[in-house]
Design an enzyme around this catalytic site. Structure first.
Site, PDB file in Angstrom:
ATOM      1  N   HIS A 206       0.626  -1.279  -0.120  1.00 24.61           N
ATOM      2  CA  HIS A 206      -0.117  -0.178  -0.173  1.00 24.61           C
ATOM      3  C   HIS A 206       0.890   1.252  -0.126  1.00 24.61           C
ATOM      4  O   HIS A 206       0.394   2.160  -0.567  1.00 24.61           O
ATOM      5  CB  HIS A 206      -0.825   0.133   1.175  1.00 24.61           C
ATOM      6  CG  HIS A 206      -1.923  -0.918   1.077  1.00 24.61           C
ATOM      7  ND1 HIS A 206      -3.043  -1.458   2.054  1.00 24.61           N
ATOM      8  CD2 HIS A 206      -2.911  -0.971  -0.176  1.00 24.61           C
ATOM      9  CE1 HIS A 206      -3.781  -2.083   1.429  1.00 24.61           C
ATOM     10  NE2 HIS A 206      -3.949  -1.907   0.213  1.00 24.61           N
ATOM     11  N   ARG A 314     -13.070  -1.043 -13.613  1.00 24.26           N
ATOM     12  CA  ARG A 314     -12.932  -2.164 -12.680  1.00 24.26           C
ATOM     13  C   ARG A 314     -14.266  -2.108 -11.566  1.00 24.26           C
ATOM     14  O   ARG A 314     -13.731  -1.632 -10.371  1.00 24.26           O
ATOM     15  CB  ARG A 314     -11.372  -2.223 -11.819  1.00 24.26           C
ATOM     16  CG  ARG A 314     -10.296  -2.529 -12.793  1.00 24.26           C
ATOM     17  CD  ARG A 314      -9.242  -2.757 -12.054  1.00 24.26           C
ATOM     18  NE  ARG A 314      -7.931  -3.367 -12.821  1.00 24.26           N
ATOM     19  CZ  ARG A 314      -7.003  -3.036 -13.436  1.00 24.26           C
ATOM     20  NH1 ARG A 314      -7.017  -1.775 -13.493  1.00 24.26           N
ATOM     21  NH2 ARG A 314      -6.027  -3.906 -14.000  1.00 24.26           N
ATOM     22  N   ARG A 350     -16.425  -3.644 -16.479  1.00 23.14           N
ATOM     23  CA  ARG A 350     -16.505  -4.974 -16.197  1.00 23.14           C
ATOM     24  C   ARG A 350     -17.120  -5.365 -15.233  1.00 23.14           C
ATOM     25  O   ARG A 350     -17.081  -4.637 -14.049  1.00 23.14           O
ATOM     26  CB  ARG A 350     -14.879  -5.163 -16.063  1.00 23.14           C
ATOM     27  CG  ARG A 350     -14.603  -6.601 -15.619  1.00 23.14           C
ATOM     28  CD  ARG A 350     -13.281  -7.107 -15.323  1.00 23.14           C
ATOM     29  NE  ARG A 350     -12.684  -6.442 -14.380  1.00 23.14           N
ATOM     30  CZ  ARG A 350     -11.441  -6.539 -13.945  1.00 23.14           C
ATOM     31  NH1 ARG A 350     -10.442  -6.854 -14.762  1.00 23.14           N
ATOM     32  NH2 ARG A 350     -10.860  -5.960 -12.619  1.00 23.14           N
ATOM     33  N   ASN A 473      -2.428  -8.789 -17.767  1.00 25.57           N
ATOM     34  CA  ASN A 473      -2.032  -9.079 -16.391  1.00 25.57           C
ATOM     35  C   ASN A 473      -2.440 -10.552 -16.029  1.00 25.57           C
ATOM     36  O   ASN A 473      -1.274 -11.282 -15.414  1.00 25.57           O
ATOM     37  CB  ASN A 473      -2.569  -7.931 -15.463  1.00 25.57           C
ATOM     38  CG  ASN A 473      -2.705  -6.497 -15.669  1.00 25.57           C
ATOM     39  OD1 ASN A 473      -1.756  -6.481 -16.427  1.00 25.57           O
ATOM     40  ND2 ASN A 473      -3.376  -5.737 -15.059  1.00 25.57           N
ATOM     41  N   ASP A 474      -3.514 -10.955 -16.377  1.00 31.03           N
ATOM     42  CA  ASP A 474      -3.790 -12.310 -16.178  1.00 31.03           C
ATOM     43  C   ASP A 474      -3.258 -13.203 -17.098  1.00 31.03           C
ATOM     44  O   ASP A 474      -3.013 -14.432 -16.882  1.00 31.03           O
ATOM     45  CB  ASP A 474      -5.374 -12.427 -15.650  1.00 31.03           C
ATOM     46  CG  ASP A 474      -5.723 -11.975 -14.436  1.00 31.03           C
ATOM     47  OD1 ASP A 474      -4.890 -12.710 -13.446  1.00 31.03           O
ATOM     48  OD2 ASP A 474      -6.665 -11.362 -14.441  1.00 31.03           O
ATOM     49  N   ARG A 484       0.952 -13.651 -10.318  1.00 31.54           N
ATOM     50  CA  ARG A 484       1.340 -12.456 -10.725  1.00 31.54           C
ATOM     51  C   ARG A 484       1.895 -11.291  -9.392  1.00 31.54           C
ATOM     52  O   ARG A 484       2.326 -10.447  -9.761  1.00 31.54           O
ATOM     53  CB  ARG A 484       0.267 -11.631 -11.618  1.00 31.54           C
ATOM     54  CG  ARG A 484      -0.867 -11.503 -10.660  1.00 31.54           C
ATOM     55  CD  ARG A 484      -2.041 -10.679 -11.555  1.00 31.54           C
ATOM     56  NE  ARG A 484      -2.521  -9.614 -11.469  1.00 31.54           N
ATOM     57  CZ  ARG A 484      -3.642  -9.111 -12.044  1.00 31.54           C
ATOM     58  NH1 ARG A 484      -4.155  -9.771 -12.823  1.00 31.54           N
ATOM     59  NH2 ARG A 484      -4.046  -7.823 -11.568  1.00 31.54           N
ATOM     60  N   CYS A 521      -6.150  -4.296 -22.308  1.00 31.58           N
ATOM     61  CA  CYS A 521      -6.431  -3.323 -21.256  1.00 31.58           C
ATOM     62  C   CYS A 521      -5.279  -3.769 -20.020  1.00 31.58           C
ATOM     63  O   CYS A 521      -5.741  -3.309 -19.018  1.00 31.58           O
ATOM     64  CB  CYS A 521      -7.789  -3.512 -20.674  1.00 31.58           C
ATOM     65  SG  CYS A 521      -8.240  -5.138 -20.126  1.00 31.58           S
TER      66      CYS A 521
HETATM   67  C1  PEP Z   1      -5.919  -7.998 -16.380  1.00 34.13           C
HETATM   68  O1  PEP Z   1      -5.895  -9.116 -16.013  1.00 34.13           O
HETATM   69  O2  PEP Z   1      -5.020  -7.726 -17.313  1.00 34.13           O
HETATM   70  C2  PEP Z   1      -6.903  -7.112 -16.085  1.00 34.13           C
HETATM   71  C3  PEP Z   1      -6.980  -5.853 -16.831  1.00 34.13           C
HETATM   72  O3  PEP Z   1      -7.394  -7.120 -15.097  1.00 34.13           O
HETATM   73  P1  PEP Z   1      -7.176  -7.196 -13.590  1.00 34.13           P
HETATM   74  O4  PEP Z   1      -5.726  -6.537 -13.516  1.00 34.13           O
HETATM   75  O5  PEP Z   1      -8.179  -6.230 -12.852  1.00 34.13           O
HETATM   76  O6  PEP Z   1      -7.263  -8.599 -13.137  1.00 34.13           O
HETATM   77 MG    MG Z   2      -7.786  -9.629 -15.057  1.00 33.02          MG
END
Ligand code: PEP
Ligand code: MG
Length: 605
Positions: A206, A314, A350, A473-474, A484, A521
């Site tokens: 944080h 989000r 989303r 990201n995922d 991650r 994204c």
């Molecule tokens: C992603 O996974 O790239 C994404 C945009 O969603 P989050 O980071 O909220 O999991």
């Molecule tokens: Mg994601």
């Protein structure tokens, strides 16, 4: 207490983790974290007659702590934004935790132990249990518990208030600490602190989040002993781009970094001035740039950096920050307010994506050993919390009449999930019709591509949705089989891995063939090098943290799509992420050398 002996004035460079960008040059002020400042209380026993008095003392200390936290929350809320202030909501929840309260009251009564000692024992047990959890993100929440614990103990022992942020000095300074709690960071005097560097911590702590919002250059994870290598008043430089701390910089280093800081500031403000320019390549191809946001508070940034609407809202943050899920009317109000602000520009919401690191016990009924592989995103919405999904979709169907609204489904891994969501939407439309409420007949629906399964079945998915949004990201974590948030496998978190690019490429080809829209994204879209490759592979839109848009816009405006396409095709033939990043880095250096300095050193994956 310098550990440098005779080398006291020699320049030394130490590498940590760049937690917030920027350069700071100044004198050291060593801060011991408030959480570490509180001594463990002695084990004092009491008589039965003193029980009530001790319990009263404890309750009073909690009340005082609550007041302090509310004040801090308001300070951050007015200086930064309400999202950052939510860190203190988490602290308030710890103060208000009923189980913890009952345990301490019971211990005072049953064991005849003083309030300080009882509280200290119980809070330490909680913090130790959290610190032992396997998930790195959860482990870090132990710091929050210790932070609150220290506050309560200070109030119990009537110690002076935490004065961290109010150091009397006429010269701005750089804070060096073993660790900083979120309270320490929030209390920093923004007029005097130039930046901070800590021995421990990670990018997701944080304090790092707050530093980025406060726009303070920051380094974390420098390693034990760094605080002992400097004395108050020593000169240091923080390079929040490359992750270096320079102790006792030479005159040449100071000059070099002062120039870098000047250049950087001039450059960043020139980018903001370009906010109105079209993100179009030299040969006339548009690449839409949009923002990732978490709340209404982020909208001024969306405007400031000139993004084309919101590519990812989000929405789970609305759920995670209040103790009860927001109802249909309050969600409708939020979506409507954003749509009104955006005018004709799109808002892509989303649906609730809880699970993984976004844990919320109120929304999830069971603990899981592998939450990232568990009931997350649309899985949770369909199987356990359809009530929440239905309320959200009703609010979205109704909000759609106020602007350019699109909705996307997180964590899709099979077609049935999309089909089921569409069936629910149809049912809700009938319901709203019966209730004579206004709603949209066609809600544009997209699938997030963030699992290899979704990417590999894009051809089939395309028949069911209006657009794809690639969540890198995922997608990276599931393709590379790494958590991650886990620092120990961070070296495998490679956005430029050829296989990740191949998945993106096949998804984009499908979207182009089916004439549907495709965006990226995830955070990778904000890396100017990867932005070149994604555009070259044919991605229509890149959505990112608003502050990153300027640099990506500059690059797009100075390249040709031909160059980007060539780089994209070459990257697909590579064997390693390093090779890919080299290709992209070369294009970046050619078309926008002024942007190269913004790319984090060592981030070649
Ligand atoms: C992603 O996974 O790239 C994404 C945009 O969603 P989050 O980071 O909220 O999991
Ligand atoms: Mg994601």
């Amino acid at each position: 207490m310098s550990g440098r002996g005779g080398e006291k004035s020699r320049e030394q460079q130490l590498k940590g983790i760049a937690a917030a960008p920027g350069i700071a040059i100044g004198k050291v002020y060593k801060l011991s974290s408030s959480a570490l400042n509180v001594e463990s209380p002695e084990r004092r026993t009491i008589t039965p007659e003193e029980i009530k008095e001790e319990q009263g003392r404890f309750t009073l200390a909690l009340d005082r702590t609550r007041d302090e936290l509310l004040k801090l929350r308001n300070k951050i809320s007015s200086e930064l934004n309400s999202k950052d202030a939510e860190i203190f909501d988490a602290h308030l929840m710890i103060v208000e935790d009923r189980m913890l309260y009952d345990e301490v009251m019971q211990m005072i009564e049953d064991s005849l132990l003083a309030a300080d000692f009882s509280y200290y024992t119980v809070i330490n047990r909680y913090a130790a249990a959290i610190a032992a959890m396997p998930d790195a993100y959860i482990q870090e929440r132990a710091a929050d518990i210790r932070d609150v614990g220290a506050r309560v103990l200070r109030n119990l022992q009537n110690l002076p208030k935490d004065e961290n942020g109010t150091k009397k000095s006429d010269e701005p300074y750089i804070v060096i600490a073993h660790d900083l709690t979120p309270s320490d960071t929030a209390a920093l005097d923004r007029g005097m602190v130039l930046g901070f560097a800590t021995e421990s911590g990670s990018k997701t702590s944080h304090s790092a989040v707050l530093a980025r919002s406060m726009q303070l250059p920051a380094l974390v994870g420098l390693g034990e002993g760094v605080a002992d290598m400097v004395d108050n008043g020593d000169e240091v430089i923080i390079d929040g781009f490359s992750g270096f701390l320079i102790i006792n910089p030479s005159a040449a280093s100071k000059e070099q970094y002062a120039r870098k800081a000047d250049d950087m500031n001039r450059f960043l403000s020139s980018l903001t001035q370009e906010a109105k320019l079209r993100p179009e390549t030299l040969d006339g191809f548009m690449v839409q740039l949009s923002s990732n946001i978490e709340s209404l508070d982020d909208l001024p940034q969306v405007k400031k950096f000139g993004s084309c609407g919101v590519g990812l809202f989000r929405s789970e943050y609305m759920f995670l920050t209040s103790s009860t899920p927001p109802d249909e009317e309050s969600q409708l109000n939020t979506y409507r307010s954003i749509l009104k602000e955006l005018g004709d520009e799109p808002l892509i919401v989303r649906t609730l994506d809880v699970g993984g690191d976004k844990l919320n016990n109120q929304l999830r009924r069971y603990a899981e050993d592998n939450p990232f592989l568990g009931l997350r995103g649309i899985r949770l919405s369909l199987r356990e919390r359809q009530d929440l999904l239905r309320t959200q979709l009703r609010a979205l169907l109704r909000a759609g009449v106020y602007g350019n609204l699109r909705v996307m489904i997180p964590m899709v891994s099979c077609i049935e999930e999309v089909v089921e969501v569409k069936q629910i939407i149809q049912e809700l439309q009938l319901e709203l019709k019966r209730e004579r409420k206004d709603f949209v007949q066609h809600l544009e629906l997209g699938a997030m591509v963030e699992t290899p399964a979704a990417a590999l079945m894009a051809e089939k998915l395309a028949h069911h949705v209006d657009f794809f949004s690639i969540g890198t990201n995922d997608l990276i974590q599931y393709t590379m089989a790494i958590d991650r948030g886990n620092e120990r496998v961070a070296y495998l978190y490679q956005p430029g891995h050829p296989v990740v690019l191949k998945l993106i490429n096949s998804c984009v080809s499908v979207a182009r063939r089916h004439n549907i829209y495709v965006s990226v994204c995830g955070q990778a879209a904000a890396d100017p090098r990867l932005a070149i490759l994604f555009a070259g592979l044919g991605v229509h839109e890149l959505s990112m943290v608003p502050a990153n848009i300027g640099a990506v816009r500059r690059v797009i405006r100075q390249m040709t799509m031909f160059e980007a396409e060539q780089a994209g095709q070459m990257a697909l033939q590579c064997s390693t992420a390093a090779e890919v990043m080299k290709i992209a880095g070369n294009v970046l250096a050619k078309v926008a050398p002024e942007v190269v300095a913004l790319v984090e050193d060592g981030n070649d994956g």
